[in-house]
Design a protein around this motif. Sequence first.
Motif, short mmCIF file in Angstrom:
data_model
loop_
_atom_site.label_atom_id
_atom_site.label_comp_id
_atom_site.label_asym_id
_atom_site.label_seq_id
_atom_site.Cartn_x
_atom_site.Cartn_y
_atom_site.Cartn_z
N PRO A 1 18.39 -5.11 -19.19
CA PRO A 1 18.72 -4.70 -20.87
C PRO A 1 18.76 -5.96 -21.75
O PRO A 1 19.27 -6.80 -21.42
CB PRO A 1 20.09 -3.59 -20.67
N LEU A 2 18.23 -5.70 -22.82
CA LEU A 2 18.03 -6.94 -23.92
C LEU A 2 18.97 -6.47 -25.14
O LEU A 2 18.56 -6.56 -26.28
CB LEU A 2 16.68 -7.06 -24.42
N GLY A 3 19.91 -5.80 -25.18
CA GLY A 3 20.71 -4.91 -25.98
C GLY A 3 19.98 -3.88 -26.52
O GLY A 3 19.45 -3.16 -26.09
N ARG A 4 20.54 -3.58 -27.97
CA ARG A 4 20.16 -2.17 -28.42
C ARG A 4 18.47 -2.13 -28.43
O ARG A 4 18.11 -0.87 -28.36
CB ARG A 4 20.72 -2.01 -29.71
N PRO A 5 17.79 -3.01 -28.87
CA PRO A 5 16.25 -2.82 -29.11
C PRO A 5 15.38 -2.57 -27.74
O PRO A 5 14.53 -1.63 -27.99
CB PRO A 5 15.91 -4.29 -29.57
N GLY A 6 15.73 -2.88 -26.77
CA GLY A 6 14.98 -2.82 -25.78
C GLY A 6 15.30 -3.22 -24.21
O GLY A 6 16.59 -3.74 -24.23
N GLY A 7 14.34 -3.43 -23.26
CA GLY A 7 14.88 -3.97 -22.23
C GLY A 7 13.47 -4.54 -21.10
O GLY A 7 12.23 -4.11 -21.91
N ILE A 8 13.51 -5.30 -20.24
CA ILE A 8 12.53 -5.99 -19.76
C ILE A 8 12.64 -5.37 -18.15
O ILE A 8 13.60 -5.13 -17.61
CB ILE A 8 12.37 -7.21 -19.64
N SER A 9 11.35 -5.54 -17.38
CA SER A 9 11.41 -5.16 -16.12
C SER A 9 10.29 -5.96 -15.33
O SER A 9 9.22 -6.11 -15.83
CB SER A 9 11.12 -3.60 -15.80
N PHE A 10 10.66 -6.39 -13.94
CA PHE A 10 9.56 -7.11 -13.31
C PHE A 10 9.76 -7.00 -12.02
O PHE A 10 10.77 -6.49 -11.39
CB PHE A 10 9.71 -8.47 -13.52
N GLY A 11 8.96 -7.15 -11.13
CA GLY A 11 8.93 -6.68 -9.70
C GLY A 11 7.43 -6.92 -8.93
O GLY A 11 6.53 -6.96 -9.49
N ILE A 12 7.67 -6.10 -7.89
CA ILE A 12 6.33 -6.10 -6.96
C ILE A 12 6.48 -5.01 -6.08
O ILE A 12 7.50 -4.80 -5.54
CB ILE A 12 6.18 -7.76 -6.06
N MET A 13 5.06 -4.35 -6.01
CA MET A 13 4.91 -3.02 -5.53
C MET A 13 3.70 -3.02 -4.76
O MET A 13 2.47 -3.59 -5.34
CB MET A 13 5.27 -1.77 -6.21
N PRO A 14 3.33 -2.30 -3.74
CA PRO A 14 2.15 -1.99 -3.15
C PRO A 14 1.27 -1.24 -4.10
O PRO A 14 1.85 -0.41 -4.98
CB PRO A 14 2.49 -1.10 -1.96
N PHE A 15 -0.02 -1.37 -4.09
CA PHE A 15 -0.89 -0.88 -5.31
C PHE A 15 -1.83 0.04 -4.56
O PHE A 15 -1.99 1.15 -4.81
CB PHE A 15 -1.69 -1.94 -6.00
N SER A 16 -2.26 -0.56 -3.36
CA SER A 16 -3.22 0.52 -2.37
C SER A 16 -3.25 -0.01 -1.08
O SER A 16 -2.95 -1.12 -0.89
CB SER A 16 -4.64 0.24 -3.05
N ASP A 17 -3.66 0.99 -0.30
CA ASP A 17 -3.52 0.53 1.18
C ASP A 17 -4.98 1.05 2.06
O ASP A 17 -5.45 2.14 1.60
CB ASP A 17 -2.46 1.53 1.89
N VAL A 18 -5.28 0.38 2.91
CA VAL A 18 -6.55 0.58 3.59
C VAL A 18 -6.20 0.71 5.12
O VAL A 18 -5.60 -0.47 5.59
CB VAL A 18 -7.74 -0.20 3.32
N GLY A 19 -6.48 1.54 5.77
CA GLY A 19 -6.24 1.54 7.24
C GLY A 19 -6.88 2.85 7.78
O GLY A 19 -6.24 4.07 7.87
N PHE A 20 -8.05 2.65 8.49
CA PHE A 20 -8.71 3.69 9.21
C PHE A 20 -9.42 3.18 10.37
O PHE A 20 -9.70 2.05 10.47
CB PHE A 20 -9.46 4.43 8.17
N SER A 21 -9.69 3.99 11.27
CA SER A 21 -10.65 3.61 12.44
C SER A 21 -11.13 5.19 12.97
O SER A 21 -10.39 6.04 13.55
CB SER A 21 -9.81 3.02 13.45
N TYR A 22 -12.46 5.15 13.15
CA TYR A 22 -13.09 6.39 13.89
C TYR A 22 -14.33 5.97 14.01
O TYR A 22 -14.97 4.95 13.50
CB TYR A 22 -13.07 7.55 12.66
N ALA A 23 -14.91 6.81 14.97
CA ALA A 23 -16.17 6.74 15.52
C ALA A 23 -17.19 8.05 15.49
O ALA A 23 -16.70 9.18 15.57
CB ALA A 23 -16.00 6.28 16.94
N ILE A 24 -18.48 7.79 15.23
CA ILE A 24 -19.35 9.07 15.13
C ILE A 24 -20.59 8.89 16.01
O ILE A 24 -21.10 7.83 16.15
CB ILE A 24 -20.00 8.98 13.55
N PRO A 25 -20.54 9.78 16.85
CA PRO A 25 -21.83 9.71 17.98
C PRO A 25 -23.11 10.00 17.49
O PRO A 25 -23.20 10.66 16.53
CB PRO A 25 -21.20 10.67 19.03
N GLY A 26 -23.90 9.39 18.00
CA GLY A 26 -25.48 9.76 17.61
C GLY A 26 -26.53 9.29 18.67
O GLY A 26 -26.13 9.03 19.82
N LYS A 27 -27.72 9.37 18.18
CA LYS A 27 -28.72 8.95 19.11
C LYS A 27 -29.88 8.26 18.40
O LYS A 27 -30.05 8.43 17.04
CB LYS A 27 -29.47 10.26 19.65
#
Length: 444
Positions: free
Chosen positions: A128-154
């Motif tokens: 908090p910065l007193g009556r007018p306002g406050g600040i925040s900062f930090g670090i968080m995940p934004f997006s994740d990628v994780g997959f694995s699959y196979a498609i059979p064909g000829k």
Amino acid sequence: MQHRIPKLPYSIMHVTSSIFFALVTLLLFTTLAQAQRSTTSSPYSRYGLGEIRGDLLPQSRAMGGISTGIRYLSGYGNINVGNPASYSALALTTIDVGVFGNITQLSKNQLSENSYNFSLSHINFGIPLGRPGGISFGIMPFSDVGFSYAIPGKIDTTDIRTVYAGAGGTTKAYLGYGIQINKNFSVGTNVSYIFGTLESINSVEFPGDVGALNVRTDSSQYVNGFSFDYGAQYFQPLGNNVSLTIGYSGTAGTPLNTKASRVITRTPTSVEDDYENLPVDTIGTYEGAKQRITMPMKHSVGFSVAKGNNWMVGGDVNYAKWSSYRIGEHNPQLTDSYGFAVGGQITPDVTSVNYLNVVDYRLGFKYNKSYINIDNQDINQMALTVGFGFPLPSLFGTSFYKINFSTEFGQMGTLSNSLVRERYINFNLGFTLNDRWFQRRRYD
């Protein structure tokens, strides 16, 4: 409505313990900034930048993910990254550290498989910065990628198998400021730096031909750039200790940068499924290509109605123009997404000596039409959420602590049209510290 927080005494032990907690948190902050391990096993994370995690802490996730109209929660200091206008309501310095885990079951036709993931999820500070306002900062995940699959064909009469796999993710480091314009209105903004590496593999294999050479393409994208979020909140007492908050939050569609590399190799087919031979040659390399990623504009409108520190209910509606998403000149054909969330919490009696009466009980529901459409089939997501806020004894009577836990039981996708149905249970655990820093004390 005024949310009263008791005055706290000041002591050397109090300062020492707070500084120690902050130093430990900063160490975890650095660890999270360097770690980009994937925490998803969803085949739908192949699209866009992956599975978007959202700017939510466990206390919001437990209520369906509502955040736009949230200003206070049970008198404790809470960091609401989802709407930076809420920073002006900070009354205590707040630190929130958490972990994330999930259990996922993927099903297609008559087949199913399970996977498990776990990682550090967020580290956030609010001052908090007193009556007018406050600040925040930090670090968080934004997006994740994780997959694995196979498609059979000829190919003619030869059996082939096309393998798709991906890993990595992006992280969001932010700095935000919220200011109260008058007694009923506040605005705020977050400036974020998004960065991370997305990796993918595309391999064409010949499982029945030992003399054939498999062709494998390893691609990597390093993503970085700035993003800007903004928000506003209007809050009004309704009488009988009940208050209403109406909020709006948005994200500007600012572009990100990407630097891509690619290596194409040929590898002899292995006679064992769990053994991979070494590449015999490299038939192509591609490195250093720079492109711009056009990100979508996002909008969210929400409200909450609260009665003191006893109960709160609210809802959010969101929309994102993912049809404008581009990688360079490439259009991946994503569709606009929209959804809603409803939820709330109840704290039976914050003054009770019965511990079960001072616990926060949270419940919510959410629905999203994602930006993915496969063969004219929208990939939708819905989930039921539950959670709790467990207050802990204060340290030397000078600080407030709470453990926030949320569980999300959800489903994404469908078994129709030979698609993949994803059922999951997400766990989020956060530890919140409220304290008074940077404040003069009077001594009698």
